[in-house]
Scaffold this motif. Structure first.
Motif, short mmCIF file in Angstrom:
data_model
loop_
_atom_site.label_atom_id
_atom_site.label_comp_id
_atom_site.label_asym_id
_atom_site.label_seq_id
_atom_site.Cartn_x
_atom_site.Cartn_y
_atom_site.Cartn_z
N TRP A 17 -34.06 54.91 -26.29
CA TRP A 17 -34.46 54.30 -27.49
C TRP A 17 -35.56 54.43 -28.44
O TRP A 17 -35.37 53.53 -28.87
CB TRP A 17 -35.42 53.34 -26.45
CG TRP A 17 -36.27 54.27 -25.73
CD1 TRP A 17 -36.01 54.28 -24.13
CD2 TRP A 17 -38.25 54.39 -25.40
NE1 TRP A 17 -37.51 54.92 -23.77
CE2 TRP A 17 -38.22 55.57 -24.63
CE3 TRP A 17 -38.49 54.84 -26.96
CZ2 TRP A 17 -39.05 56.48 -24.16
CZ3 TRP A 17 -39.64 55.84 -26.53
CH2 TRP A 17 -40.04 56.46 -25.45
N ARG A 23 -35.27 55.58 -32.74
CA ARG A 23 -35.00 55.20 -33.74
C ARG A 23 -33.19 56.61 -34.29
O ARG A 23 -33.74 57.77 -33.59
CB ARG A 23 -35.57 55.37 -34.64
CG ARG A 23 -36.15 56.42 -35.07
CD ARG A 23 -36.85 55.94 -36.69
NE ARG A 23 -38.10 57.12 -37.07
CZ ARG A 23 -38.39 56.52 -38.60
NH1 ARG A 23 -38.28 55.28 -39.33
NH2 ARG A 23 -38.76 57.60 -39.30
N VAL A 35 -32.98 59.71 -40.10
CA VAL A 35 -32.95 58.55 -40.79
C VAL A 35 -33.13 59.37 -42.36
O VAL A 35 -33.47 58.84 -43.56
CB VAL A 35 -34.05 57.30 -40.66
CG1 VAL A 35 -33.31 56.37 -39.85
CG2 VAL A 35 -35.22 58.35 -40.29
N ASP A 88 -44.22 53.91 -30.91
CA ASP A 88 -44.20 52.95 -31.81
C ASP A 88 -45.28 52.88 -32.55
O ASP A 88 -45.98 52.81 -33.58
CB ASP A 88 -44.64 51.37 -30.87
CG ASP A 88 -43.17 51.07 -30.73
OD1 ASP A 88 -42.06 51.37 -31.13
OD2 ASP A 88 -42.76 49.75 -30.03
N HIS A 146 -41.88 52.89 -38.53
CA HIS A 146 -39.85 51.82 -38.09
C HIS A 146 -39.96 50.52 -38.96
O HIS A 146 -41.07 49.73 -38.93
CB HIS A 146 -40.03 52.13 -37.13
CG HIS A 146 -40.44 53.61 -36.66
ND1 HIS A 146 -39.89 54.20 -35.07
CD2 HIS A 146 -40.17 54.39 -37.18
CE1 HIS A 146 -39.84 55.60 -34.94
NE2 HIS A 146 -40.10 55.59 -36.05
N THR A 147 -38.48 50.50 -38.85
CA THR A 147 -38.84 48.69 -39.11
C THR A 147 -38.97 48.04 -38.06
O THR A 147 -38.91 48.64 -36.76
CB THR A 147 -37.06 48.67 -40.36
OG1 THR A 147 -36.41 48.68 -38.67
CG2 THR A 147 -37.35 49.21 -41.32
N ASP A 171 -36.54 46.03 -35.44
CA ASP A 171 -35.56 46.94 -34.86
C ASP A 171 -35.04 48.08 -34.91
O ASP A 171 -34.94 48.63 -33.57
CB ASP A 171 -33.83 46.51 -35.91
CG ASP A 171 -33.84 47.22 -37.10
OD1 ASP A 171 -34.49 47.44 -37.62
OD2 ASP A 171 -33.02 47.38 -37.45
N GLN A 172 -36.12 49.23 -35.23
CA GLN A 172 -36.51 50.46 -34.90
C GLN A 172 -37.48 50.29 -33.73
O GLN A 172 -37.91 52.05 -33.21
CB GLN A 172 -36.61 51.03 -35.75
CG GLN A 172 -35.37 52.00 -37.07
CD GLN A 172 -35.89 52.11 -37.22
OE1 GLN A 172 -37.15 51.99 -38.50
NE2 GLN A 172 -34.35 52.36 -38.50
N ARG A 173 -38.97 49.62 -33.58
CA ARG A 173 -39.75 49.88 -32.62
C ARG A 173 -38.55 49.72 -31.37
O ARG A 173 -38.04 49.70 -30.54
CB ARG A 173 -40.60 48.37 -32.64
CG ARG A 173 -40.86 47.90 -33.83
CD ARG A 173 -42.36 49.32 -34.42
NE ARG A 173 -42.91 49.21 -33.82
CZ ARG A 173 -44.13 48.60 -33.95
NH1 ARG A 173 -44.54 47.47 -34.50
NH2 ARG A 173 -45.54 48.60 -33.09
#
Length: 200
Positions: free
Chosen positions: A70, A72, A75, A183, A192-193, A195-197
């Protein structure tokens, strides 16, 4: 608004029902040199199949440490990775990376339960180290010439590997607590955005 700081209030007339957030999981921090991470990478590269057998539930490893499913993806771009490696050479504060030191065997084999020994924070920094050690990332020397790891002599390598990169750890089999801890770490300099949480 007050312009003075009081370590403690002069009286206890404040609202006793006010409670600030607390740690999700208790952590410990150790002062280890980068050489400890390099050793783990050497072990992983020497026998990657044994790591995949031990952690079959993960698709990714960074410096030989399993990454939770889970987390990310990678990046950081090349420039960000190179700046981190340059910061190590320059003696900048590196923060710390965070792992879950909890582990549990599954059955009679060497397989560990999901989330055992996973990396919770520091994936981008550890990935930068891995890219550098594997000559996939060059950073400038003092003359500005890009240099990869294999070009360096042992004196420079020892200096780099002896740099302290603190290792923090928690110990939990509670995936939701691990996700919340992940998180919280992600609220730093590169948040993180949504959707990356991990805990949505």
């Amino acid at each position: 608004m007050s312009t003075t700081f009081q370590r403690y209030g002069d009286d206890e007339t404040t609202d006793s029902l006010i409670h600030m957030p607390q740690r999700v999981l208790a952590s410990s921090t150790y002062q280890f040199p980068i050489d400890v991470l390099a050793d783990r990478l050497v072990q992983y590269l020497g026998d990657p199949s044994s790591f995949h057998d031990k952690f079959p539930w993960t698709e990714r490893f960074v410096m030989g440490i399993p990454v939770p499913t889970w987390a990310r993806p990678i990046v950081w771009n090349v420039g960000q990775m190179a700046r981190f490696i340059s910061a190590i050479w320059s003696g900048a504060h590196l923060g710390s990376y965070l792992t879950n030191e909890w582990y549990e065997s599954v059955g009679a084999g060497r397989v560990l339960a999901e989330n055992s020994e996973v990396l919770l924070d520091g994936q981008q920094r550890l990935h930068s180290l891995e890219e550098y050690f594997l000559d996939r990332l060059a950073v400038p020397d003092i003359q500005g010439q890009p240099r990869v790891w294999s070009e360096l002599g042992n004196v420079e390598r020892k200096r780099f590997l002896s740099t302290i990169f603190p290792h923090s750890s928690v110990s939990s089999d509670d995936e939701m607590a691990l996700r919340r801890t992940y998180d919280l770490c992600a609220l730093g300099v590169a948040p993180h955005t949504h959707d990356q949480r991990a805990a949505r």
